[in-house]
Design an enzyme around this catalytic site. Sequence first.
Site, PDB file in Angstrom:
ATOM      1  N   ASP A   1      -3.151  -8.659   9.533  1.00 61.54           N
ATOM      2  CA  ASP A   1      -4.532  -9.088   9.343  1.00 61.54           C
ATOM      3  C   ASP A   1      -4.526 -10.583   9.146  1.00 61.54           C
ATOM      4  OD1 ASP A   1      -4.947  -9.500   6.130  1.00 61.54           O
ATOM      5  OD2 ASP A   1      -3.644  -7.780   6.494  1.00 61.54           O
TER       6      ASP A   1
ATOM      7  N   GLU B   1     -13.460  -5.789  -2.883  1.00 53.07           N
ATOM      8  CA  GLU B   1     -12.556  -6.124  -3.982  1.00 53.07           C
ATOM      9  C   GLU B   1     -13.241  -7.149  -4.861  1.00 53.07           C
ATOM     10  OE1 GLU B   1      -9.291  -8.857  -2.499  1.00 53.07           O
ATOM     11  OE2 GLU B   1     -10.100  -8.139  -0.580  1.00 53.07           O
TER      12      GLU B   1
END
Length: 267
Positions: free
Chosen positions: A66, A153
């Site tokens: 990623d 998050e």
Amino acid sequence: MSQITRRSLALGLPMLALAGCGTDRPVPATSGTIRAPRLTPPRLGDSDPVSFAAPAPDRYAVHGIDVARFQGPLDWRQARAAGVNFAFIKATEGGDLLDPMFADHWRGAGRAGVARGAYHFYYFCTPPEVQARWFIRNVPRTRGMLPPVLDMEWNPFSPTCTKRPPGAEVRRQARIFLAALERHYGQRPIVYTTPEFYRQNDMGRLNEEFWLRATAKNVTEVYPGQSWRFWQYTATGIVPGSEGATDLNAFNGSAAQWQAWLERRQV
């Protein structure tokens, strides 16, 4: 399990939480280049390897990365040849930030034949409907793309958004965002999260397909009983074609299961 050295493939380590900033310049909705997925074995390394309990990351057949603006330009063909079979690319954040490297990474991954998907970093100071519209505005619906990803998050570094709503509210907002993207892209998004966030907000109650961060212990130890599709296992990966540390991820399944998953889940 053998540990990973800078020159060896022994996948398994701590991966970065997804984050970043961007600009407000939209990316044109173009079709891109799509190739039939061809699995290549990983030849990746790690500058700071961890010894994971079995099954360690190197036991999984399919690996990817990623990326966000922090990686800068990549030689995607070189990365693909080294076993980067998929990439999740940072696209947007909140309701007005576009990662400045998104368009470059998106085109490069597509031209190299890397299965690619885009992710959104969620802010709890902006309504989920606004964030969904921003993602849709900037991420083209491209044939063969992976399902979009909602990255949820806590962000302790934000100077402007310090809200931490209770778990029920977190899950409510997530469902609104996921539903909006599903309507537009025709695929239910994947949810990325971290151990602390997962526990504090009882994220397993969402009953979604998960991409989970676990960088010091096996993902099954960190999230007992939770099914998962992708495991982000290190932030210190060494990827040919990429300068500096790169997040590495493993797909939960065999090569045949990867192909079957792509057939079901590509947009």
